[in-house]
Design a protein around this motif. Structure first.
Motif, short mmCIF file in Angstrom:
data_model
loop_
_atom_site.label_atom_id
_atom_site.label_comp_id
_atom_site.label_asym_id
_atom_site.label_seq_id
_atom_site.Cartn_x
_atom_site.Cartn_y
_atom_site.Cartn_z
N GLN A 53 0.87 -1.24 0.10
CA GLN A 53 -0.10 0.09 0.02
C GLN A 53 0.79 1.36 0.07
O GLN A 53 1.81 1.34 0.39
N THR A 54 0.41 2.55 -0.46
CA THR A 54 1.03 3.60 -0.54
C THR A 54 -0.06 4.66 -0.15
O THR A 54 -0.88 4.92 -1.13
N GLU A 55 0.22 5.20 1.03
CA GLU A 55 -0.57 6.02 1.50
C GLU A 55 0.12 7.48 1.48
O GLU A 55 1.34 7.61 2.00
N GLN A 62 -5.18 14.05 2.14
CA GLN A 62 -4.89 13.39 0.88
C GLN A 62 -4.98 14.07 -0.26
O GLN A 62 -5.55 14.99 -0.38
N HIS A 64 -4.76 13.81 -4.23
CA HIS A 64 -4.71 12.73 -5.39
C HIS A 64 -3.72 13.22 -6.50
O HIS A 64 -3.13 12.36 -6.87
N GLU A 67 -0.42 11.97 -5.29
CA GLU A 67 -0.43 10.56 -5.01
C GLU A 67 0.24 9.81 -6.01
O GLU A 67 1.01 9.23 -5.98
N SER A 88 4.43 -1.84 3.38
CA SER A 88 3.12 -0.98 3.25
C SER A 88 3.58 0.42 3.77
O SER A 88 4.17 0.26 4.74
N LYS A 90 3.41 4.59 4.66
CA LYS A 90 2.59 5.90 4.77
C LYS A 90 3.56 6.97 4.86
O LYS A 90 4.60 6.99 5.37
N GLU A 92 4.24 11.08 4.87
CA GLU A 92 3.51 12.30 5.29
C GLU A 92 4.32 13.68 4.99
O GLU A 92 5.53 13.52 5.27
#
Ligand code: PMV
Length: 340
Positions: A53-55, A62, A64, A67, A88, A90, A92
């Motif tokens: 996952q890539t948050e 968020q 987009h 992203e 995974s 995250k 920020e």
């Protein structure tokens, strides 16, 4: 187990500009920059083994549009380091300057992100490089994210592009003998307009592929590098100002006579340019301007003259600035990496 790293990377301002590229982000000419101190991006990367996952959160939200770029960039790392696929992630990110200020953040953001990937791989035992090679590798990957970002991996006076021993088209390097002499310079970033630029740097570089003056420009930029290097080594501050200003105007000249043509400076930018030149002539203070591919002006000056320069900004330049705003920046020492 979850792990986390924070990488803070500063922005940089080019004195000899990278404008035009070939192959995979290989510059057509060498460039030289001051790494800044206050204008920076902080990226925290948190990783955990498990599902893929890539948050991505930009300033807590968020985003987009960003992203997609981050996911593509992660995939680029994975091509070289497939172990990354185990995690995974995250991510920020936040900037020290307002996103709407019209300051390009791609250099600081891609450099901080590249350093985070490098640190993750190092702490997982995948990347085992001695310090010099570690930063060269991080600079190389920053370059693939955004060309000028490769210079933000280092502090002080930095160069990118092959022009003398130890320099490379693939990664940037410090010029310690110049940093030693120029580390007490300020950069007042004068905010003329925060509106979105009509041309991205990607489009700008592409314009050089068919530009009638391209070859002359690339050749000239190389000789200008040598000249600026010697002038800086000899601390000839007035000559430094002439070269830096001519170079900035050359970049904008190239954009004006590209096909299609772009005029990125605003009437206020020109007003500031004229006032800076008059201020230098009157006071003999070696303060000069440079610009990136946009209307904002970077006013470079020796910090020992800060009082005079700030008085000049307040009395003469403020009316030309958007909401009277400017950022009080200076040469900085480069990225900071905080574990955990
Ligand atoms: O790194 P890019 O692709 O955003 O290009 C940067 C171009 C200039 O800012 C105009 C010059 C430079 O060397 O930073």
């Amino acid at each position: 187990m979850t792990n986390s790293i924070e990488c803070i990377a500063p922005s940089n301002i080019a004195l000899v500009k990278y404008w035009g590229k070939k192959g995979i982000q290989i510059p057509q000419n060498p460039s030289l920059s001051f790494t800044l101190s206050e204008s920076r991006t902080t990226t925290r990367m948190t990783w955990e083994e498990g599902h893929y996952q890539t948050e991505f959160l930009f300033e807590g939200n968020q985003s987009h549009s960003f992203e997609k770029k981050i996911i593509d960039y992660r995939e680029l790392w994975e091509k070289n380091y497939p172990d990354l696929k185990k995690y995974s992630l995250k991510i920020e990110s936040s900037n020290s300057f307002p996103h709407s200020a019209g300051i390009a953040s791609s250099a600081s953001s891609m450099a901080s992100l590249s350093l985070c990937f490098s640190e993750l791989l190092k702490s997982e035992g995948v990347l085992d490089l001695e310090e010099k090679k570690f930063f060269q590798n991080a600079s190389d990957f920053s370059r693939l994210g955004s060309g000028s970002a490769c210079r933000s991996v280092y502090g002080g006076v930095v160069t990118w592009g092959q022009w003398r021993e130890g320099t490379s088209d693939e990664y940037a390097s410090e010029i310690p003998e110049l940093t030693e002499k120029w580390n007490d310079w300020g950069d007042a970033i004068l905010l003329v307009s925060s509106s979105e630029k009509p041309v991205s740097s990607r489009q700008g570089h592409a314009l050089m592929e068919t530009h009638p003056y391209a070859e002359a420009r690339f050749k000239h930029a190389k000789s200008r590098m040598n000249e600026l290097y010697n002038v800086m080594l000899n601390e000839d501050k007035m000559r430094f100002c002439d070269i830096v200003e001519t170079e900035a105007l050359e970049l904008h000249g190239l954009m004006m006579n590209s096909n299609p043509s772009f005029i990125l400076i605003k009437p206020e930018s020109l007003g500031i340019i004229e006032k800076v030149r008059a201020f230098r002539k009157e006071t003999m203070i070696p303060a000069c301007f440079t610009l990136d591919a946009g209307p904002n002006i970077h006013l470079l000056y020796p910090l020992e003259k800060k009082k005079e320069v700030v008085d000049f900004i307040k009395s003469e330049l403020t009316p030309l600035l958007e909401d009277g705003k400017w950022i009080d920046d200076k040469i900085g020492t480069g990225p900071v990496i905080n574990n955990a």
